[in-house]
Structures are given as structure tokens and as C-alpha cells.
Motif scaffolding. Structure first.
Motif, PDB file in Angstrom:
ATOM      1  N   GLY A 343      -4.864  -8.808  -5.271  1.00 63.18           N
ATOM      2  CA  GLY A 343      -5.350  -7.505  -5.692  1.00 63.18           C
ATOM      3  C   GLY A 343      -5.332  -6.480  -4.568  1.00 63.18           C
ATOM      4  N   LEU A 344      -5.777  -6.885  -3.385  1.00 69.71           N
ATOM      5  CA  LEU A 344      -5.815  -5.951  -2.264  1.00 69.71           C
ATOM      6  C   LEU A 344      -4.412  -5.602  -1.768  1.00 69.71           C
ATOM      7  CD1 LEU A 344      -8.889  -7.340  -0.300  1.00 69.71           C
ATOM      8  CD2 LEU A 344      -8.722  -5.147  -1.494  1.00 69.71           C
ATOM      9  N   THR A 345      -3.500  -6.575  -1.838  1.00 71.15           N
ATOM     10  CA  THR A 345      -2.114  -6.291  -1.470  1.00 71.15           C
ATOM     11  C   THR A 345      -1.499  -5.282  -2.434  1.00 71.15           C
ATOM     12  OG1 THR A 345      -1.833  -8.499  -0.511  1.00 71.15           O
ATOM     13  CG2 THR A 345       0.164  -7.303  -1.107  1.00 71.15           C
ATOM     14  N   THR A 346      -1.734  -5.497  -3.723  1.00 67.49           N
ATOM     15  CA  THR A 346      -1.220  -4.563  -4.732  1.00 67.49           C
ATOM     16  C   THR A 346      -1.836  -3.190  -4.560  1.00 67.49           C
ATOM     17  OG1 THR A 346      -0.970  -6.422  -6.278  1.00 67.49           O
ATOM     18  CG2 THR A 346      -0.912  -4.208  -7.214  1.00 67.49           C
ATOM     19  N   TYR A 347      -3.128  -3.158  -4.255  1.00 65.66           N
ATOM     20  CA  TYR A 347      -3.829  -1.887  -4.036  1.00 65.66           C
ATOM     21  C   TYR A 347      -3.224  -1.153  -2.838  1.00 65.66           C
ATOM     22  CZ  TYR A 347      -7.927   1.239  -3.869  1.00 65.66           C
ATOM     23  OH  TYR A 347      -8.768   2.325  -3.886  1.00 65.66           O
ATOM     24  N   ALA A 348      -2.916  -1.902  -1.780  1.00 65.94           N
ATOM     25  CA  ALA A 348      -2.322  -1.295  -0.590  1.00 65.94           C
ATOM     26  C   ALA A 348      -0.939  -0.729  -0.889  1.00 65.94           C
ATOM     27  CB  ALA A 348      -2.227  -2.325   0.534  1.00 65.94           C
ATOM     28  N   GLN A 349      -0.216  -1.396  -1.801  1.00 63.88           N
ATOM     29  CA  GLN A 349       1.137  -0.953  -2.134  1.00 63.88           C
ATOM     30  C   GLN A 349       1.148   0.382  -2.878  1.00 63.88           C
ATOM     31  OE1 GLN A 349       2.700  -4.331  -4.222  1.00 63.88           O
ATOM     32  NE2 GLN A 349       3.105  -5.489  -2.353  1.00 63.88           N
ATOM     33  N   THR A 350       0.001   0.794  -3.398  1.00 64.73           N
ATOM     34  CA  THR A 350      -0.075   2.094  -4.065  1.00 64.73           C
ATOM     35  C   THR A 350      -0.134   3.239  -3.062  1.00 64.73           C
ATOM     36  OG1 THR A 350      -2.504   2.173  -4.146  1.00 64.73           O
ATOM     37  CG2 THR A 350      -1.362   1.010  -5.950  1.00 64.73           C
ATOM     38  N   GLY A 351      -0.310   2.890  -1.772  1.00 60.50           N
ATOM     39  CA  GLY A 351      -0.424   3.916  -0.747  1.00 60.50           C
ATOM     40  C   GLY A 351      -1.850   4.179  -0.317  1.00 60.50           C
ATOM     41  N   ALA A 352      -2.775   3.264  -0.640  1.00 59.57           N
ATOM     42  CA  ALA A 352      -4.179   3.434  -0.281  1.00 59.57           C
ATOM     43  C   ALA A 352      -4.348   3.529   1.232  1.00 59.57           C
ATOM     44  CB  ALA A 352      -5.009   2.271  -0.824  1.00 59.57           C
ATOM     45  N   THR A 353      -5.297   4.342   1.656  1.00 56.76           N
ATOM     46  CA  THR A 353      -5.593   4.474   3.082  1.00 56.76           C
ATOM     47  C   THR A 353      -6.359   3.252   3.570  1.00 56.76           C
ATOM     48  OG1 THR A 353      -7.728   5.552   2.746  1.00 56.76           O
ATOM     49  CG2 THR A 353      -5.770   6.969   2.809  1.00 56.76           C
ATOM     50  N   ILE A 354      -6.467   3.145   4.891  1.00 57.43           N
ATOM     51  CA  ILE A 354      -7.215   2.025   5.470  1.00 57.43           C
ATOM     52  C   ILE A 354      -8.653   2.035   4.970  1.00 57.43           C
ATOM     53  CG2 ILE A 354      -8.151   1.100   7.625  1.00 57.43           C
ATOM     54  CD1 ILE A 354      -5.589   1.984   8.995  1.00 57.43           C
ATOM     55  N   GLN A 355      -9.303   3.189   4.962  1.00 65.07           N
ATOM     56  CA  GLN A 355     -10.687   3.268   4.519  1.00 65.07           C
ATOM     57  C   GLN A 355     -10.815   2.885   3.052  1.00 65.07           C
ATOM     58  OE1 GLN A 355     -13.483   3.935   6.528  1.00 65.07           O
ATOM     59  NE2 GLN A 355     -14.392   3.044   4.679  1.00 65.07           N
ATOM     60  N   GLU A 356      -9.855   3.288   2.236  1.00 67.07           N
ATOM     61  CA  GLU A 356      -9.895   2.945   0.809  1.00 67.07           C
ATOM     62  C   GLU A 356      -9.745   1.442   0.599  1.00 67.07           C
ATOM     63  OE1 GLU A 356      -8.087   7.160  -0.974  1.00 67.07           O
ATOM     64  OE2 GLU A 356      -6.739   5.549  -0.341  1.00 67.07           O
ATOM     65  N   ILE A 357      -8.893   0.811   1.394  1.00 69.49           N
ATOM     66  CA  ILE A 357      -8.744  -0.642   1.309  1.00 69.49           C
ATOM     67  C   ILE A 357     -10.032  -1.330   1.743  1.00 69.49           C
ATOM     68  CG2 ILE A 357      -7.481  -2.642   2.201  1.00 69.49           C
ATOM     69  CD1 ILE A 357      -5.050  -0.743   2.539  1.00 69.49           C
ATOM     70  N   MET A 358     -10.638  -0.821   2.809  1.00 73.87           N
ATOM     71  CA  MET A 358     -11.905  -1.387   3.278  1.00 73.87           C
ATOM     72  C   MET A 358     -12.985  -1.261   2.202  1.00 73.87           C
ATOM     73  SD  MET A 358     -11.946   0.013   7.225  1.00 73.87           S
ATOM     74  CE  MET A 358     -13.580  -0.658   7.570  1.00 73.87           C
ATOM     75  N   ASP A 359     -13.056  -0.112   1.557  1.00 74.78           N
ATOM     76  CA  ASP A 359     -14.065   0.099   0.513  1.00 74.78           C
ATOM     77  C   ASP A 359     -13.816  -0.826  -0.672  1.00 74.78           C
ATOM     78  OD1 ASP A 359     -15.179   2.055   2.068  1.00 74.78           O
ATOM     79  OD2 ASP A 359     -14.264   3.729   0.992  1.00 74.78           O
ATOM     80  N   ARG A 360     -12.564  -0.958  -1.060  1.00 73.24           N
ATOM     81  CA  ARG A 360     -12.223  -1.783  -2.222  1.00 73.24           C
ATOM     82  C   ARG A 360     -12.554  -3.256  -1.981  1.00 73.24           C
ATOM     83  NH1 ARG A 360     -11.184  -0.584  -7.613  1.00 73.24           N
ATOM     84  NH2 ARG A 360      -9.954  -2.255  -8.546  1.00 73.24           N
ATOM     85  N   GLY A 361     -12.245  -3.730  -0.788  1.00 65.76           N
ATOM     86  CA  GLY A 361     -12.464  -5.143  -0.501  1.00 65.76           C
ATOM     87  C   GLY A 361     -13.815  -5.458   0.090  1.00 65.76           C
ATOM     88  N   GLY A 362     -14.615  -4.422   0.386  1.00 66.27           N
ATOM     89  CA  GLY A 362     -15.900  -4.672   1.014  1.00 66.27           C
ATOM     90  C   GLY A 362     -15.752  -5.184   2.425  1.00 66.27           C
ATOM     91  N   HIS A 363     -14.726  -4.692   3.132  1.00 65.89           N
ATOM     92  CA  HIS A 363     -14.476  -5.129   4.500  1.00 65.89           C
ATOM     93  C   HIS A 363     -15.187  -4.224   5.497  1.00 65.89           C
ATOM     94  CE1 HIS A 363     -10.571  -6.937   2.806  1.00 65.89           C
ATOM     95  NE2 HIS A 363     -11.363  -7.938   3.132  1.00 65.89           N
ATOM     96  N   LYS A 364     -15.569  -4.793   6.630  1.00 68.15           N
ATOM     97  CA  LYS A 364     -16.154  -4.032   7.734  1.00 68.15           C
ATOM     98  C   LYS A 364     -15.144  -3.797   8.847  1.00 68.15           C
ATOM     99  CE  LYS A 364     -20.184  -4.025   5.740  1.00 68.15           C
ATOM    100  NZ  LYS A 364     -20.684  -2.788   5.113  1.00 68.15           N
ATOM    101  N   SER A 365     -14.059  -4.559   8.834  1.00 68.77           N
ATOM    102  CA  SER A 365     -13.092  -4.517   9.922  1.00 68.77           C
ATOM    103  C   SER A 365     -11.872  -3.684   9.545  1.00 68.77           C
ATOM    104  CB  SER A 365     -12.647  -5.939  10.287  1.00 68.77           C
ATOM    105  OG  SER A 365     -11.535  -5.912  11.143  1.00 68.77           O
ATOM    106  N   VAL A 366     -11.534  -2.717  10.397  1.00 72.07           N
ATOM    107  CA  VAL A 366     -10.329  -1.921  10.193  1.00 72.07           C
ATOM    108  C   VAL A 366      -9.098  -2.820  10.311  1.00 72.07           C
ATOM    109  CG1 VAL A 366      -8.903  -0.080  11.175  1.00 72.07           C
ATOM    110  CG2 VAL A 366     -11.389   0.200  11.008  1.00 72.07           C
ATOM    111  N   GLU A 367      -9.174  -3.814  11.219  1.00 75.84           N
ATOM    112  CA  GLU A 367      -8.046  -4.704  11.439  1.00 75.84           C
ATOM    113  C   GLU A 367      -7.664  -5.450  10.166  1.00 75.84           C
ATOM    114  OE1 GLU A 367      -8.766  -7.676  14.336  1.00 75.84           O
ATOM    115  OE2 GLU A 367      -6.671  -8.265  14.513  1.00 75.84           O
TER     116      GLU A 367
END
Length: 396
Positions: A343-367
Motif C-alpha cells: 500500500g505504501l509503495t503504491t501510495y508513493a508511486q502516485t507522487g506523494a511527498t515524504i511527509q505524506e508518506i510518513m503521515d499515511r504510514g504513521g512513520h516517525k522517520s524521514v529515512e
């Protein structure tokens, strides 16, 4: 007794003789002796050491002995004892129960037999390398034909944490960790693989969902298209769905069902990753139907109730068992957690920003988020190459 005639530095004390010496402008107590002969001998030794510049006050010697004994006691710590202190430290510092449970399981299963009785200071880099080599040569239970068992990455991470704790707390007399193993780059934060074995296509996700019992199909879609962990899926309740009848349906991910907690209970999502996510529209009719047919009427009714007690969610082991039985017919070895990666890979393929990916996955790490963006870039490169071939073919 006559007090006259005693050498300077010796004085009567009760039934014996007290010896003192002056050094560096300060008077030091040497000791009390039964006979004058012993007192004179002690005074002579102290004066000789003073004259040679090597005099050390007895109180300093006692303190040095105590410190040496304490250091020897600290050094004489086994890996078993170190692990116990590490777990106590993690618990005191509110490390997640699931994480502590995983470390304990890894230690008991894979580390304790080989290293448990060793003194911390005796564990060498070669010991660690040999142990890791044995792990990596162990066939995977899921895929026996694979070259190695993937658990070793988590086991090495546990070892790194354990010996780093020893170095920081000066336990076992070590100043550097013997764990020098370099982990694969992707495993340092999140296991994202560009290969098809860890990222499913939308068609494969549909097939996996349809293979599940009807009342469990949504577990697959939530994990994939709402990027939820298994505990978060099981933690869903009726009250978590917002505006399902609008063009902006959402789900609140506020808790997880923690089966590793004794007894099982709701806890906060991993790493404080509570969040609200937009639900893909195609899932809304399924959710509405599921709420009507399979979920209790109270706000706290679990979305996926246990068949034994509908007030609680089903267990991780029950869901995982159903998942493994059915996924093997479609994508053998594909983990439930790989749905989240998908899901997160597909979300990233839409052109999501780093912050948007972090928000979607509940991540704390930019890496972590950047790894998904990297996957998207690789996909973009592949598609562009294909497009280039089509253009060239049409121009020739």
C-alpha cells in the motif's frame, strides 16, 4: 605502661600502639598494633615509602581495593544477566510491550544457548560472526529452498541493542561492542523490497482478499490500502469510521490489539502512530455491509470480533493462520505485513511527498518514507524506459 620513649609517630591506644605519619602536610593513620615491635616495623615501612615518594595512605589503598572488587563484580556479568538488566531498562523506559516480547523471544530461541553463560567481556567478534553465520545457513521454514532464514536480521538488531547497552552502562568491562555485523541497507529502518515477492499488484491484493473468509476480506484491504499493521487492523472498532456516506470517508487508527500483552489488551499504535486515513471509495460499500452483518451495535464493538468473545477482537494467531493457509495458494511466503508495504509503495508511486508518506504510514522517520519514494522512482524509471521503447518503435 610508660608513655616516654616511644618513637615519633607511635602512641599508646588502649592495649596497643597507634601509628601515624605526616605526608604532604597531612597526618595519615597507618594502623593499630598489639606489640611495639610491629608498630615500629609499620612506621619504618611508611617512612621508607615516604622517602622514596611512593607512600599511599592505607585509606586510599582500601578504597582502591573496594573499587577493584566492584569493577571485578561488574566485569563478572554473564550475557544472561546483561539481558535481564537490558529488559528491565527497556521496561522502565516504557519501550513497547511487543518490542520487549520480541526481543525476549529472539534471545531465548536463538541467542541464549550459545552466549547466555559467557561473561560479557569474553564475547568476541568471532563469536558473534560464527553465531550469525549459523543463523543465516538455517533454512527458512516458509521457504526451505531459500539461501537463509530472514530472522537473523532481527536477531542481530537485538544483539546490537544488548551490547550497546553494556557499553553505555559500563557493564562487563567492555568499551566497544563485539557486534560488528553490517545489516542489509533496507533492514536498517524498514524492509522494502523492489522485487515482486514483497510488493503485490492490485489484482493480487484482490485475489488475496477474496481467498479469505467473507467476514475477513476487509483485513486484507485495510492492511494494503490503508497501510495498517496487523494489530491496528484488529484494533478497529465501529466508532472508528467517519463520514462513510460522503466523498471523504475516513478511518481513525487510534489503537492496536496487542496479543503479546498478558492478558491481551488494546494499546496505542506502535511508536505513537495514531492517525486518521482516507479510505479508498471502492472499500466503502464493503465496510458498510460488514458493519451491518458482522459488528456489534456499540461504538466499541470490534470490527473483527473473536468467535469466543465478541467483546474482544480475534487473536493475531487466528488471523495469521487464516492468512497463511490462503495466501500460499496465491503468493507463497508473502507476509501479512507485506500488504502494508504494498500500500505504501503504491501510495508513493502516485507522487506523494515524504511527509505524506510518513503521515499515511504513521512513520516517525524521514529515512523510512524516503525508501518508499525510492521504490516509486525505480518504478518511474522502468515505466519511462517502456514508454521510450514504444515511442522509438512508432518512429522507426
Amino acid at each position: 605502661m610508660k608513655k616516654q620513649g616511644l618513637p615519633h609517630g607511635i602512641a599508646h591506644w588502649r592495649d596497643g600502639y597507634r601509628v601515624r605519619i605526616t605526608a604532604d602536610g597531612k597526618q595519615w593513620y597507618i594502623g593499630t598494633y598489639t606489640t611495639l615491635t610491629d608498630a615500629k616495623a609499620a612506621l619504618a615501612i611508611a617512612n621508607s615509602e615516604k622517602a622514596r615518594g611512593i607512600f599511599v595512605p592505607p585509606s586510599h589503598k582500601r578504597q582502591a581495593r573496594k573499587e577493584l572488587q566492584a569493577q571485578e563484580a561488574r566485569d563478572a556479568v554473564t550475557v544472561d544477566q546483561l539481558f535481564s538488566r537490558w529488559i528491565d531498562h527497556l521496561t522502565t523506559n516504557n519501550r513497547a510491550v511487543g518490542t520487549i516480547s520480541s526481543y525476549s523471544s529472539l534471545y531465548t530461541t536463538h541467542i541464549q544457548k550459545t552466549l547466555g553463560d559467557k561473561l560479557v567481556g569474553e564475547v568476541s567478534e568471532d563469536d558473534i560472526d560464527d553465531l550469525v553465520a549459523s543463523w543465516r545457513s538455517t533454512p527458512s521454514r516458509i521457504n526451505p529452498s531459500a539461501s537463509g532464514n530472514g530472522f537473523w536480521i532481527n536477531a542481530v538488531s537485538a544483539l546490537k541493542g544488548l551490547f550497546t547497552f553494556a557499553v553505555k552502562k559500563r557493564i562487563g568491562g567492555i568499551t566497544t561492542s563485539p557486534v560488528k555485523v553490517v545489516l542489509p541497507e533496507a533492514s536498517k529502518s524498514v524492509r522494502v523490497d523492489n522485487g515482486t515477492e514483497h510488493v503485490a499488484t492490485p489484482q493480487e491484493v484482490d485475489a488475496l482478499a477474496k481467498a479469505m473468509p467473507k467476514d475477513m476480506a476487509l483485513t486484507v484491504y485495510f492492511a494494503a490500502w490503508c497501510s495498517m499493521r496487523m494489530g491496528e487492523v484488529l484494533g478497529l472498532q465501529r466508532q472508528d469510521f467517519v463520514d462513510l456516506d460522503s466523498d471523504y470517508p475516513r478511518v481513525r487508527i487510534q489503537r492496536q490489539w496487542n496479543s503479546k500483552h498478558k492478558p491481551s489488551t488494546y494499546t496505542e499504535p506502535k511508536d505513537g502512530s495514531a492517525r486518521v486515513e482516507t479510505i479508498p471509495q471502492f472499500m466503502v460499500p464493503m465496510i458498510t455491509e460488514h458493519l451491518t452483518a458482522h459488528v456489534g451495535k456499540t461504538p466499541t464493538s470490534p470490527m473483527f470480533p473473536s468467535p469466543r468473545d465478541s467483546r474482544n477482537p480475534m487473536t493475531h494467531s487466528r488471523l495469521d493462520s487464516m492468512w497463511r493457509t490462503r495466501r500460499d495458494k496465491i503468493l507463497p511466503g508473502f507476509k501479512f505485513h507485506d500488504l502494508r508495504h504494498t500500500g505504501l509503495t503504491t501510495y508513493a508511486q502516485t507522487g506523494a511527498t515524504i511527509q505524506e508518506i510518513m503521515d499515511r504510514g504513521g512513520h516517525k522517520s524521514v529515512e523510512v518514507a524516503m525508501r518508499y519514494q525510492h521504490t516509486a522512482r525505480e518504478r518511474d524509471k522502468a515505466l519511462t524506459r517502456q514508454m521510450n521503447e514504444i515511442i522509438n518503435a512508432s518512429r522507426s
